[in-house]
Design a protein around this motif. Structure first.
Motif, PDB file in Angstrom:
ATOM      1  N   GLU A 113       1.015  -1.436  -0.408  1.00 41.78           N
ATOM      2  CA  GLU A 113       0.035   0.182  -0.233  1.00 41.78           C
ATOM      3  C   GLU A 113       0.973   1.096   0.060  1.00 41.78           C
ATOM      4  N   GLU A 114       1.741   1.139   1.105  1.00 37.56           N
ATOM      5  CA  GLU A 114       2.621   2.636   0.845  1.00 37.56           C
ATOM      6  C   GLU A 114       4.023   2.807  -0.507  1.00 37.56           C
ATOM      7  N   ASP A 115       3.639   1.506  -1.446  1.00 39.94           N
ATOM      8  CA  ASP A 115       4.543   1.643  -2.390  1.00 39.94           C
ATOM      9  C   ASP A 115       2.862   2.696  -3.508  1.00 39.94           C
ATOM     10  N   ILE A 116       1.885   1.763  -3.501  1.00 42.16           N
ATOM     11  CA  ILE A 116       1.579   2.511  -4.389  1.00 42.16           C
ATOM     12  C   ILE A 116       1.237   3.876  -4.161  1.00 42.16           C
ATOM     13  N   LEU A 117       0.529   4.550  -2.559  1.00 44.88           N
ATOM     14  CA  LEU A 117       0.719   5.488  -2.395  1.00 44.88           C
ATOM     15  C   LEU A 117       1.976   6.716  -2.668  1.00 44.88           C
ATOM     16  N   ALA A 118       3.209   5.964  -2.518  1.00 46.28           N
ATOM     17  CA  ALA A 118       4.367   6.592  -2.727  1.00 46.28           C
ATOM     18  C   ALA A 118       4.248   7.132  -4.668  1.00 46.28           C
ATOM     19  N   LEU A 119       3.881   5.844  -5.483  1.00 46.33           N
ATOM     20  CA  LEU A 119       3.529   6.187  -7.331  1.00 46.33           C
ATOM     21  C   LEU A 119       2.648   7.378  -7.367  1.00 46.33           C
ATOM     22  N   GLU A 120       1.628   6.596  -6.414  1.00 49.40           N
ATOM     23  CA  GLU A 120       0.411   7.691  -6.627  1.00 49.40           C
ATOM     24  C   GLU A 120       1.016   9.156  -6.399  1.00 49.40           C
ATOM     25  N   GLU A 121       1.668  10.003  -5.583  1.00 48.34           N
ATOM     26  CA  GLU A 121       2.484  10.678  -5.482  1.00 48.34           C
ATOM     27  C   GLU A 121       3.305  11.198  -6.638  1.00 48.34           C
ATOM     28  N   ARG A 122       3.971  10.843  -6.653  1.00 50.05           N
ATOM     29  CA  ARG A 122       5.112  10.759  -8.332  1.00 50.05           C
ATOM     30  C   ARG A 122       4.060  11.652  -9.450  1.00 50.05           C
ATOM     31  N   ILE A 123       3.096  10.348  -9.764  1.00 47.42           N
ATOM     32  CA  ILE A 123       2.473  10.088 -10.958  1.00 47.42           C
ATOM     33  C   ILE A 123       1.618  12.214 -10.277  1.00 47.42           C
ATOM     34  N   ASP A 124       0.704  12.008  -9.906  1.00 51.04           N
ATOM     35  CA  ASP A 124       0.600  13.507  -9.449  1.00 51.04           C
ATOM     36  C   ASP A 124       1.439  14.510  -9.551  1.00 51.04           C
ATOM     37  N   ALA A 125       3.044  14.908  -8.862  1.00 47.90           N
ATOM     38  CA  ALA A 125       3.787  15.398  -9.296  1.00 47.90           C
ATOM     39  C   ALA A 125       4.285  15.639 -11.228  1.00 47.90           C
ATOM     40  N   GLN A 126       3.762  14.871 -11.706  1.00 46.32           N
ATOM     41  CA  GLN A 126       4.405  14.861 -13.213  1.00 46.32           C
ATOM     42  C   GLN A 126       3.204  14.791 -13.967  1.00 46.32           C
ATOM     43  N   ARG A 127       2.146  15.094 -13.289  1.00 43.24           N
ATOM     44  CA  ARG A 127       0.734  15.897 -13.847  1.00 43.24           C
ATOM     45  C   ARG A 127       1.061  17.013 -14.661  1.00 43.24           C
ATOM     46  N   ALA A 128       1.704  18.329 -14.477  1.00 42.99           N
ATOM     47  CA  ALA A 128       1.833  19.621 -15.407  1.00 42.99           C
ATOM     48  C   ALA A 128       2.865  18.755 -16.712  1.00 42.99           C
ATOM     49  N   VAL A 129       3.759  17.962 -16.124  1.00 40.35           N
ATOM     50  CA  VAL A 129       4.311  17.637 -17.533  1.00 40.35           C
ATOM     51  C   VAL A 129       3.891  16.730 -18.250  1.00 40.35           C
ATOM     52  N   ARG A 130       2.820  15.839 -17.978  1.00 42.42           N
ATOM     53  CA  ARG A 130       2.109  14.819 -18.582  1.00 42.42           C
ATOM     54  C   ARG A 130       1.019  16.242 -19.309  1.00 42.42           C
ATOM     55  N   ASP A 131       0.777  17.376 -18.553  1.00 48.53           N
ATOM     56  CA  ASP A 131      -0.284  17.643 -20.120  1.00 48.53           C
ATOM     57  C   ASP A 131       1.077  18.561 -20.932  1.00 48.53           C
ATOM     58  N   LEU A 132       1.771  18.851 -20.137  1.00 46.83           N
ATOM     59  CA  LEU A 132       2.863  19.955 -21.327  1.00 46.83           C
ATOM     60  C   LEU A 132       3.336  18.368 -22.656  1.00 46.83           C
ATOM     61  N   ALA A 133       2.971  17.118 -22.385  1.00 44.61           N
ATOM     62  CA  ALA A 133       3.660  16.074 -23.230  1.00 44.61           C
ATOM     63  C   ALA A 133       1.797  15.879 -24.146  1.00 44.61           C
ATOM     64  N   GLN A 134       1.312  16.378 -23.600  1.00 47.63           N
ATOM     65  CA  GLN A 134      -0.277  16.705 -24.526  1.00 47.63           C
ATOM     66  C   GLN A 134      -0.199  17.384 -25.737  1.00 47.63           C
ATOM     67  N   GLN A 135       0.554  18.856 -25.306  1.00 49.28           N
ATOM     68  CA  GLN A 135       0.600  19.936 -26.514  1.00 49.28           C
ATOM     69  C   GLN A 135       0.983  19.848 -27.322  1.00 49.28           C
ATOM     70  N   HIS A 136       2.570  17.814 -27.517  1.00 45.18           N
ATOM     71  CA  HIS A 136       2.646  17.910 -28.653  1.00 45.18           C
ATOM     72  C   HIS A 136       2.462  16.897 -29.544  1.00 45.18           C
ATOM     73  N   ALA A 137       0.898  16.451 -28.929  1.00 40.77           N
ATOM     74  CA  ALA A 137      -0.166  15.423 -29.784  1.00 40.77           C
ATOM     75  C   ALA A 137      -0.065  16.287 -31.116  1.00 40.77           C
ATOM     76  N   GLY A 138       0.106  16.972 -31.876  1.00 41.19           N
ATOM     77  CA  GLY A 138      -0.268  17.388 -33.442  1.00 41.19           C
ATOM     78  C   GLY A 138       0.731  17.416 -33.768  1.00 41.19           C
ATOM     79  N   LEU A 139       2.420  17.105 -33.068  1.00 46.79           N
ATOM     80  CA  LEU A 139       3.281  16.795 -34.179  1.00 46.79           C
ATOM     81  C   LEU A 139       3.476  15.157 -34.931  1.00 46.79           C
ATOM     82  N   SER A 140       4.498  15.789 -36.170  1.00 41.63           N
ATOM     83  CA  SER A 140       4.715  14.811 -36.652  1.00 41.63           C
ATOM     84  C   SER A 140       4.936  13.041 -35.308  1.00 41.63           C
ATOM     85  N   THR A 141       5.394  11.797 -35.220  1.00 41.23           N
ATOM     86  CA  THR A 141       6.186  11.044 -34.297  1.00 41.23           C
ATOM     87  C   THR A 141       7.334  11.736 -33.845  1.00 41.23           C
TER      88      THR A 141
END
Length: 217
Positions: A113-141
């Motif tokens: 359970e503590e591992d799940i919480l640690a990973l969820e915290e890391r995922i939350d911390a990367q939310r803004a970065v994932r949003d930034l990556a989404q802005q690149h979705a219109g580019l070619s691969t």
């Protein structure tokens, strides 16, 4: 299965080749890079169990390919990111779906359970970065891959080139094109502006100016 934070220890003196084919050498390599790979994965997935599975798969693949690493071709980090890209690409294609089905179930049973919480915290911390990556979705691969590795993951152009198996010159060209395209998309051309090179027709000072016409400087 345990997910722990590992300090980013140096593998050895600068320029030293990691001993990936020995248990102690690979363990040191794992401890040095596991946090970076966890970040790489959690920038791209939002499920903690999947993040743990993919991270484990990346290092298993790296262990299996340890004998193929050639330091003259680039850094061990660039080599590892190339493997990480390959593993995630296989996941998105669904190539490993059947093989991973039981592994995911096993991971859900063994992930504390503590591992799940640690990973969820890391995922939350990367939310803004994932949003930034989404802005690149219109580019070619090809453009998106370079931009993500350099801008999102913080790799050097040399490491990105190694991970993508292309030249540094190609990385720089693609990076420039990606940034230029994103800049153009953020500043769309206005239809009321003159075309590039078109002459601006400004009334002569002696000519009467229609009060309904505004001439901006």
């Amino acid at each position: 299965m345990r997910i722990r934070e590992h300090p980013q220890d140096e593998a050895g003196p600068e320029g030293r080749t990691p001993e990936l084919t020995t248990p102690d050498g690979f363990d040191a390599f794992y401890r040095q890079h596991v946090n970076a790979i966890l970040d790489f994965v959690t920038r791209r997935v939002s499920d903690p169990h999947l993040a743990a599975d993919l991270t484990a798969d990346i290092f298993v693949a790296a262990l299996e390919a340890a004998g193929s690493y050639r330091p003259e071709r680039g850094t061990a980090a660039g080599w590892l990111y190339g493997i990480a890209r390959y593993v995630l690409a296989g996941h998105w294609r669904g190539d490993s779906r059947e093989r991973r089905a039981m592994g995911r179930l096993s991971g859900r049973r063994l992930l504390a359970e503590e591992d799940i919480l640690a990973l969820e915290e890391r995922i939350d911390a990367q939310r803004a970065v994932r949003d930034l990556a989404q802005q690149h979705a219109g580019l070619s691969t090809p453009l998106r891959e370079v931009l993500d590795l350099v801008v999102v993951d913080g790799l050097s152009t040399a490491e990105a080139a190694q991970a993508l198996c292309i030249s540094q010159a190609t990385v720089r060209v693609r990076l420039h094109r990606a940034r230029r395209k994103l800049g153009a998309e953020r500043q769309p051309a206005r239809k009321d502006l003159p075309r590039p090179g078109a002459a601006l027709l400004v009334p002569r000072p002696s000519a009467p100016v229609d009060p309904m016409i505004e001439v901006s400087p």
